[in-house]
Design a protein around this motif. Structure first.
Motif, short mmCIF file in Angstrom:
data_model
loop_
_atom_site.label_atom_id
_atom_site.label_comp_id
_atom_site.label_asym_id
_atom_site.label_seq_id
_atom_site.Cartn_x
_atom_site.Cartn_y
_atom_site.Cartn_z
N ASN A 24 0.05 -0.30 -11.77
CA ASN A 24 -0.39 0.00 -10.25
C ASN A 24 0.63 0.28 -9.10
O ASN A 24 0.15 0.90 -8.23
N ALA A 25 1.86 -0.01 -9.37
CA ALA A 25 2.22 0.89 -7.77
C ALA A 25 3.13 1.46 -7.89
O ALA A 25 3.41 2.88 -7.08
N ALA A 26 3.27 2.47 -9.32
CA ALA A 26 4.18 3.76 -9.46
C ALA A 26 2.93 4.05 -9.25
O ALA A 26 3.05 5.79 -8.40
N GLU A 27 1.23 4.50 -9.33
CA GLU A 27 -0.29 4.90 -8.65
C GLU A 27 0.32 5.25 -7.46
O GLU A 27 -0.36 6.00 -6.88
N ASP A 28 -0.07 3.95 -6.86
CA ASP A 28 0.40 4.12 -5.47
C ASP A 28 1.14 4.71 -4.70
O ASP A 28 1.21 5.36 -3.96
N PHE A 29 2.28 4.48 -5.42
CA PHE A 29 3.53 5.51 -5.12
C PHE A 29 3.53 7.01 -5.16
O PHE A 29 3.19 7.69 -3.88
N MET A 30 2.06 7.32 -5.76
CA MET A 30 2.04 8.97 -6.59
C MET A 30 1.13 9.39 -5.38
O MET A 30 1.39 10.47 -4.11
N ASP A 31 0.16 8.61 -5.71
CA ASP A 31 -0.67 8.67 -3.89
C ASP A 31 -0.77 9.27 -2.97
O ASP A 31 -0.80 9.68 -1.96
N ALA A 32 0.50 7.78 -2.42
CA ALA A 32 1.28 8.46 -0.82
C ALA A 32 2.06 9.57 -1.39
O ALA A 32 1.86 9.82 -0.30
N VAL A 33 2.58 9.47 -2.25
CA VAL A 33 3.48 10.82 -2.07
C VAL A 33 2.41 12.30 -2.20
O VAL A 33 2.27 13.41 -1.44
N SER A 34 1.67 12.07 -2.68
CA SER A 34 0.25 13.62 -2.80
C SER A 34 -0.29 13.35 -1.56
O SER A 34 -0.55 14.28 -0.82
N TYR A 35 -0.38 12.00 -0.89
CA TYR A 35 -1.03 12.42 0.85
C TYR A 35 0.03 12.94 1.89
O TYR A 35 -0.65 13.99 2.18
N LEU A 36 0.79 12.68 1.18
CA LEU A 36 2.14 13.40 2.70
C LEU A 36 2.26 15.00 2.06
O LEU A 36 1.94 15.41 3.24
N VAL A 37 2.06 15.20 0.69
CA VAL A 37 2.39 16.19 0.16
C VAL A 37 0.94 17.60 1.02
O VAL A 37 1.25 18.63 1.39
N ASP A 38 -0.52 17.03 0.77
CA ASP A 38 -1.74 17.38 1.24
C ASP A 38 -1.43 17.75 2.99
O ASP A 38 -1.97 18.50 3.19
N LYS A 39 -0.45 16.84 3.16
CA LYS A 39 -0.14 17.05 5.15
C LYS A 39 0.83 18.00 5.60
O LYS A 39 1.41 17.91 6.53
N LYS A 40 1.65 18.82 4.39
CA LYS A 40 2.54 19.60 4.83
C LYS A 40 3.19 20.57 5.54
O LYS A 40 4.36 20.19 6.55
#
Length: 299
Positions: free
Chosen positions: A124-140
Motif C-alpha cells: 500500500n505504501a509503495a503504491e502511494d509512493f509511486m502514485d505521488a511520483v507519477s503525479y509530480l512527473v505529470d507536472k514536470k
C-alpha cells in the motif's frame, strides 16, 4: 573609494563563482506548496513541494522523500524533514515530502501482526509512493523537473516502502504499466530494508545511499527477521537491510554509499544532518556527473 568599490565587486563575484550548485546553499527557498496527489479510502493524500527561489533552470533534479513512523504515524511536516527539504532546495533541488496511508494507525506492526499483513502494508505504501511520483512527473513542465534525475528516499517505514518499490517492484505491483514512465536515478534509505535483495537485477539496479545502525533492533542492518521476531510468531518475516542491499549493488557493479554506525540502533532513521555534505556530494558525482562510486564508511 573607487578602488575599494572595485575590490568589493571583485570579491563578491569571486565568492559567487566559488559556490557550486547542488553542493552549496545558493538560493533562498519558496514557502512550501501543499497539493493533494490522490484520494484513497476517503483520505486526501498530500505532498509538500519546496523549490529554490528565483531559479531560472528548466531541468531541475527532484528529491522525493517519505517519512517514517511504523506505518502508524509520522508526518511530512516533521521539523527535521522541513529542515532537510529547505537545505536541499537551497542547493538547487526541487524537494517533495509525501504523506501516505497510515494503514497501521492504532495497530501493532510488531511480532503479533502476521507477515502477510506486513507485506500488504508495504504494498500500500509503495503504491502511494509511486502514485505521488507519477503525479509530480505529470507536472514536470510546471515544476521544471528533469524526469531523468529523480532521487527518492525515505526513513524507516518510508524507506521500506520506497526501497520495495525501487528494488522489489515485482513483489509490490501486479501491473507495472501504470508506472512504466518512472525512472529513478538514486535512492536514499535511512534504516530501511526490503523483502529480497536477490531480486535486484540489471533492470532495477539503482544507485543507493544507505545509513543504518549495526545494532538496529527493528529493521535489520543485514539480513534478519523484521523486529527480530522468533520463527514461531505471526510477524516473523525475513528482510534484507542496508548491508545486504549494498553488497548486492557491489556485485552488480553499481554505485552505492553505505554508512554504518557501529553499535547504533534505530535512531539512525533520523535525518543525518552532519553527513548531508557527503550525501549531496555522492548525488552530484553519481547522478548528475554519471560517475561510479562505491563507498563504505563506518562511524
Amino acid at each position: 573609494m573607487r578602488i575599494l568599490s572595485l575590490l568589493l565587486v571583485f570579491f563578491c563575484s569571486s565568492t559567487l563563482q566559488a559556490q557550486e550548485r547542488f553542493l552549496d546553499s545558493i538560493f533562498k527557498v519558496t514557502p512550501p506548496k501543499t497539493e493533494v496527489y490522490a484520494v484513497k479510502d476517503g483520505e486526501e493524500l498530500i505532498l509538500d513541494i519546496y523549490q529554490p527561489e528565483n531559479d531560472s533552470e528548466n531541468q531541475r533534479p527532484l528529491v522525493v522523500f517519505m517519512h517514517g513512523g511504523g506505518f502508524s504515524g509520522g508526518s511530512p511536516k516533521h521539523p527535521d524533514l522541513v529542515r532537510f527539504s529547505e537545505i536541499a532546495a537551497t542547493k538547487g533541488y526541487v524537494v517533495v515530502q509525501i504523506a501516505y496511508r497510515l494503514t497501521r494507525k492504532g495497530e501493532s506492526f510488531g511480532c503479533d501482526f502476521e507477515a502477510s499483513g506486513k507485506i500488504e502494508t508495504f504494498k500500500n505504501a509503495a503504491e502511494d509512493f509511486m502514485d505521488a511520483v507519477s503525479y509530480l512527473v505529470d507536472k514536470k513542465s510546471e515544476l521544471r523537473l528533469d524526469p531523468e534525475n529523480i532521487i527518492v528516499g525515505g526513513s524507516s517505514a518510508g524507506a521500506e516502502a520506497v526501497l520495495s518499490a525501487v528494488y522489489n517492484p515485482g513483489l509490490m505491483f501486479g501491473d507495472h504499466e501504470a508506472y512504466r514512465n518512472l525512472n529513478f536515478a538514486a535512492v536514499i534509505s535511512l534504516a530501511g530494508a526490503i523483502l529480497d535483495a536477490r531480486l535486484i537485477g540489471e533492470k532495477n539496479t539503482v544507485p543507493g545511499i544507505f545509513f543504518h545502525g549495526t545494532n538496529d533492533n527493528l529493521v535489520p542492518y543485514a539480513t534478519a527477521p523484521h523486529h527480530f521476531c522468533e520463527p514461531n510468531l505471526p510477524g516473523y518475516l525475513m528482510l534484507d537491510g542496508s548491508k545486504t542491499i549494498a553488497e548486492k549493488l557491489k556485485d552488480l557493479n553499481s554505485s552505492y554509499m553505505l554508512v554504518s554506525v557501529e553499535g547504533a540502533g534505530h535512531e539512525i532513521s533520523g535525518v543525518p544532518f552532519e553527513d548531508l555534505p557527503l550525501l549531496f556530494r555522492f548525488i552530484k558525482k553519481v547522478v548528475l556527473e554519471d560517475q561510479k562510486q562505491q563507498i563504505t564508511l563506518t562511524k
